[in-house]
Design a protein around this motif. Structure first.
Motif, short mmCIF file in Angstrom:
data_model
loop_
_atom_site.label_atom_id
_atom_site.label_comp_id
_atom_site.label_asym_id
_atom_site.label_seq_id
_atom_site.Cartn_x
_atom_site.Cartn_y
_atom_site.Cartn_z
N ALA A 11 77.57 22.10 29.82
CA ALA A 11 76.55 22.91 29.13
C ALA A 11 75.99 22.14 27.94
CB ALA A 11 77.15 24.23 28.68
N GLN A 12 76.86 21.44 27.21
CA GLN A 12 76.40 20.66 26.06
C GLN A 12 75.49 19.52 26.51
OE1 GLN A 12 80.23 19.85 24.19
NE2 GLN A 12 79.61 21.10 22.46
N VAL A 13 75.86 18.87 27.61
CA VAL A 13 75.02 17.80 28.15
C VAL A 13 73.65 18.36 28.52
CG1 VAL A 13 74.71 16.22 30.10
CG2 VAL A 13 76.91 16.35 28.95
N PHE A 14 73.62 19.51 29.18
CA PHE A 14 72.35 20.12 29.58
C PHE A 14 71.49 20.41 28.35
CE2 PHE A 14 72.78 21.90 34.13
CZ PHE A 14 73.45 20.76 34.53
N GLN A 15 72.13 20.80 27.24
CA GLN A 15 71.38 21.10 26.02
C GLN A 15 70.76 19.85 25.42
OE1 GLN A 15 74.16 23.29 23.59
NE2 GLN A 15 73.25 25.22 24.21
N THR A 16 71.37 18.69 25.67
CA THR A 16 70.83 17.45 25.11
C THR A 16 69.73 16.86 25.97
OG1 THR A 16 72.40 15.98 26.23
CG2 THR A 16 73.07 16.86 24.08
N TYR A 17 69.58 17.37 27.20
CA TYR A 17 68.53 16.86 28.08
C TYR A 17 67.16 17.12 27.47
CZ TYR A 17 71.48 16.04 32.25
OH TYR A 17 72.39 15.58 33.15
N SER A 18 66.28 16.16 27.59
CA SER A 18 64.89 16.38 27.20
C SER A 18 64.27 17.26 28.29
CB SER A 18 64.15 15.04 27.14
OG SER A 18 64.06 14.48 28.45
N ASP A 19 63.08 17.78 28.04
CA ASP A 19 62.41 18.60 29.05
C ASP A 19 62.21 17.81 30.33
OD1 ASP A 19 62.38 20.78 27.43
OD2 ASP A 19 60.28 20.57 26.83
N GLU A 20 61.89 16.52 30.18
CA GLU A 20 61.69 15.66 31.36
C GLU A 20 62.97 15.53 32.17
OE1 GLU A 20 58.89 14.37 32.79
OE2 GLU A 20 58.05 15.74 31.29
N GLU A 21 64.10 15.28 31.48
CA GLU A 21 65.39 15.14 32.17
C GLU A 21 65.75 16.44 32.89
OE1 GLU A 21 68.18 12.04 29.77
OE2 GLU A 21 67.46 13.75 28.61
N LYS A 22 65.51 17.56 32.20
CA LYS A 22 65.81 18.86 32.80
C LYS A 22 64.97 19.08 34.05
CE LYS A 22 67.53 22.04 29.66
NZ LYS A 22 67.47 23.09 28.70
N LYS A 23 63.67 18.80 33.94
CA LYS A 23 62.77 18.97 35.09
C LYS A 23 63.21 18.08 36.24
CE LYS A 23 58.55 20.44 32.78
NZ LYS A 23 57.75 19.84 31.72
N SER A 24 63.62 16.87 35.92
CA SER A 24 64.06 15.93 36.94
C SER A 24 65.30 16.45 37.66
CB SER A 24 64.33 14.57 36.29
OG SER A 24 65.08 13.75 37.16
N GLN A 25 66.28 16.94 36.89
CA GLN A 25 67.50 17.50 37.48
C GLN A 25 67.18 18.72 38.34
OE1 GLN A 25 70.58 16.88 37.94
NE2 GLN A 25 71.04 15.23 36.54
N ILE A 26 66.30 19.58 37.84
CA ILE A 26 65.92 20.79 38.57
C ILE A 26 65.22 20.41 39.87
CG2 ILE A 26 64.36 22.80 38.54
CD1 ILE A 26 65.15 23.11 35.54
N LYS A 27 64.30 19.44 39.78
CA LYS A 27 63.56 19.01 40.98
C LYS A 27 64.51 18.39 42.01
CE LYS A 27 59.53 16.42 42.39
NZ LYS A 27 58.48 15.51 42.03
N LYS A 28 65.46 17.58 41.51
CA LYS A 28 66.39 16.89 42.40
C LYS A 28 67.36 17.87 43.06
CE LYS A 28 68.83 13.91 40.15
NZ LYS A 28 69.37 12.75 39.45
N THR A 29 67.79 18.88 42.32
CA THR A 29 68.84 19.78 42.80
C THR A 29 68.27 21.05 43.42
OG1 THR A 29 70.21 18.94 41.02
CG2 THR A 29 71.01 20.88 42.17
#
Length: 129
Positions: free
Chosen positions: A19-37
């Motif tokens: 959860a802490q790692v997810f909070q440190t993700y930039s919006d781009e990183e989050k979008k990338s993870q969401i798109k990938k998963t």
């Protein structure tokens, strides 16, 4: 983050770290993870005493991790023991091997469950879980 932790579960420490790692993700990183998963994982973990803890990893809409059942409905529910999840997170156990040996069970989109390994690995590389 303390609301994620559950006494008696090693899994809760790992999930809190995730959860802490997810909070440190930039919006781009989050979008990338969401798109990938593109999925919502509900983890149902049983500890040594037989108690069940439930956590959700949402990589479909919000890119968040929280304690409790998935809202909206999970795409895949993964049932496993505290030890099995810990071994998966540490990279000591492969998800497919865990499934084939009966240490991990799934309900719902089984193919999505195979992506959990990748989610844990990418988060682990971002922070030492």
């Amino acid at each position: 983050m303390s609301d994620i932790k559950e006494p008696g579960f090693k899994t809760s420490e790992i999930i809190a770290g995730l959860a802490q790692v997810f909070q440190t993700y930039s919006d781009e990183e989050k979008k990338s993870q969401i798109k990938k998963t593109n999925g919502i994982f509900e983890l149902r973990v049983k500890n040594a005493e037989g108690k069940e803890g439930v956590w959700t990893i949402d990589l479909k809409k919000s890119g968040t991790v929280y304690k409790g059942e998935a809202k909206p409905k999970a795409d895949v529910t993964i049932l496993l023991s505290d030890d099995t999840f810990t071994q998966l997170a540490e990279g000591k156990l492969d998800g497919q091997k865990a499934f084939l040996t009966g240490k991990l069970k799934t309900k719902g989109n089984m193919m999505l469950a195979t992506k959990l390994d990748g989610v844990l690995k990418s988060a682990k590389s971002k922070a030492k879980l």
